[in-house]
Design an enzyme around this catalytic site. Structure first.
Site, PDB file in Angstrom:
ATOM      1  N   HIS A 170       1.078  -1.401   0.030  1.00 59.75           N
ATOM      2  CA  HIS A 170       0.224  -0.006  -0.206  1.00 59.75           C
ATOM      3  C   HIS A 170       1.016   1.533   0.052  1.00 59.75           C
ATOM      4  O   HIS A 170       0.721   2.659  -0.056  1.00 59.75           O
ATOM      5  CB  HIS A 170      -0.634   0.012   1.287  1.00 59.75           C
ATOM      6  CG  HIS A 170      -2.194  -0.679   0.946  1.00 59.75           C
ATOM      7  ND1 HIS A 170      -2.745  -0.652   0.510  1.00 59.75           N
ATOM      8  CD2 HIS A 170      -2.384  -2.074   2.070  1.00 59.75           C
ATOM      9  CE1 HIS A 170      -3.860  -1.877   0.261  1.00 59.75           C
ATOM     10  NE2 HIS A 170      -3.226  -2.783   1.732  1.00 59.75           N
ATOM     11  N   ARG A 220       6.056  -6.854   3.377  1.00 60.56           N
ATOM     12  CA  ARG A 220       4.791  -7.148   2.579  1.00 60.56           C
ATOM     13  C   ARG A 220       4.950  -6.338   1.139  1.00 60.56           C
ATOM     14  O   ARG A 220       5.144  -5.721   0.833  1.00 60.56           O
ATOM     15  CB  ARG A 220       3.121  -6.655   3.297  1.00 60.56           C
ATOM     16  CG  ARG A 220       2.189  -7.009   2.723  1.00 60.56           C
ATOM     17  CD  ARG A 220       1.151  -6.763   3.105  1.00 60.56           C
ATOM     18  NE  ARG A 220       0.557  -5.122   3.566  1.00 60.56           N
ATOM     19  CZ  ARG A 220      -0.470  -4.064   4.234  1.00 60.56           C
ATOM     20  NH1 ARG A 220      -1.572  -5.607   5.057  1.00 60.56           N
ATOM     21  NH2 ARG A 220      -0.696  -3.471   4.157  1.00 60.56           N
ATOM     22  N   GLU A 249      -7.813 -12.932   4.407  1.00 63.94           N
ATOM     23  CA  GLU A 249      -8.428 -11.532   4.212  1.00 63.94           C
ATOM     24  C   GLU A 249      -9.137 -11.329   3.413  1.00 63.94           C
ATOM     25  O   GLU A 249      -9.581 -10.535   3.044  1.00 63.94           O
ATOM     26  CB  GLU A 249      -7.633 -10.054   4.208  1.00 63.94           C
ATOM     27  CG  GLU A 249      -6.188  -9.828   3.470  1.00 63.94           C
ATOM     28  CD  GLU A 249      -5.719  -9.098   3.110  1.00 63.94           C
ATOM     29  OE1 GLU A 249      -5.932  -7.972   4.370  1.00 63.94           O
ATOM     30  OE2 GLU A 249      -4.836  -8.719   2.489  1.00 63.94           O
ATOM     31  N   ASP A 285      -9.513  -5.966   5.453  1.00 65.74           N
ATOM     32  CA  ASP A 285     -10.278  -6.656   4.269  1.00 65.74           C
ATOM     33  C   ASP A 285     -10.827  -7.569   3.712  1.00 65.74           C
ATOM     34  O   ASP A 285     -11.817  -7.998   3.363  1.00 65.74           O
ATOM     35  CB  ASP A 285      -8.338  -7.197   3.200  1.00 65.74           C
ATOM     36  CG  ASP A 285      -8.316  -5.593   2.480  1.00 65.74           C
ATOM     37  OD1 ASP A 285      -8.717  -5.156   1.637  1.00 65.74           O
ATOM     38  OD2 ASP A 285      -7.080  -5.690   2.316  1.00 65.74           O
TER      39      ASP A 285
END
Ligand code: 3PY
Ligand code: MG
Length: 255
Positions: free
Chosen positions: A43, A68, A152, A178
């Site tokens: 993100h 991540r 998620e 999520d």
């Protein structure tokens, strides 16, 4: 100490996400006493060079790092592990086949088919990493690098037992935002559908002796999750903590 060793010692750990792309933020998190950081390439707006710099700086501070990744790809996984990441967090994982691919790319033969080269993580081959031979190095690395899919999606939730029990999958990270979106109850974290889902994921992980991580947007949620028995809580992110601190200062000034 590696994050996996803290977990093996039974420590309850707390980390935070790094979304600023700043190696100095990684140092600040270490100074502040977090057990680990997760560099967020899903993100955020930075890429591999910044992440590599953050990994190196964190290592100098003795700070364990997970990353991540934006996708399950050979390029990302190899580069990040070779740079010294202690593990990989995979967002949005859906299927057992994706989990198998993650293991294939990230674990050396014995478990997978990770490509080998003596890189930064093993002193470019000039340290004593290979003292006991390459097979022993590969087996140790396979044990010590953590592959952590995020649960998620509904598909992952439905296959959670198969995924958690897989050799080479070293834990699960629950993404509450999520997951709640996928369940059709966005951010309604006290709804029974949501609490049942996360309890189930936690129970499956405990049953299989694998750590279960969960994200908490704030400290009171983090404390609650700790009490509920999650192995690790990842609290907020560097940029949110920075904005919150800035806000507290500006609010105090304007009183
Ligand atoms: C989520 O809540 O979806 C997350 O991935 C937290 O990092
Ligand atoms: Mg998420």
């Amino acid at each position: 100490m590696k994050l996996i060793d803290k977990i093996r010692n039974g420590e309850r750990t707390a980390g935070t996400f790094l979304n600023l792309g700043s190696a100095v933020a990684a140092e600040c998190a270490a100074i502040a006493g977090f057990d680990y950081v997760i560099i967020d390439l899903e993100h955020s707006q930075f890429g591999f060079p910044e992440a590599a710099d953050m990994i190196k700086t964190a290592a100098l501070r003795g700070m364990p790092v997970l990353v991540r990744v934006p996708e399950i790809s050979r390029a990302w996984i190899l580069k990040l592990l070779d740079a010294g990441a202690g593990g990989i967090v995979v967002p949005g994982l859906k299927t057992k086949e994706e989990a198998e691919r993650l293991v294939q790319l990230s674990k050396y033969p014995g478990l997978g088919s990770r490509g080998f080269c003596p890189t930064r993580v093993c002193d470019f081959g000039y340290g004593d990493a290979f003292r006991d031979g390459i097979l022993s190095y590969a087996a140790k690395t396979n044990r010590d690098t953590m592959m952590i899919p995020q649960c998620e999606t509904v598909e992952c939730l439905e296959s959670i037992e198969e995924i958690v029990s897989m050799e080479g999958i070293d834990g699960i990270f629950i993404g509450p935002f999520d997951l709640s979106l996928a369940l059709g109850i966005p951010a309604e974290f006290s709804r029974k559908e949501f609490t049942d889902a996360i309890e189930h994921i936690k129970d499956v992980c405990i049953k299989h002796g694998k750590p279960v991580f969960i994200f908490a947007p704030d400290q009171s949620t983090a404390a609650k999750r700790m009490e509920e028995g999650y192995t690790s809580v990842t609290i907020s992110a560097d940029l949110n903590i920075l904005i919150d601190s800035f806000r507290a200062v500006t609010a105090a000034l304007k009183k």
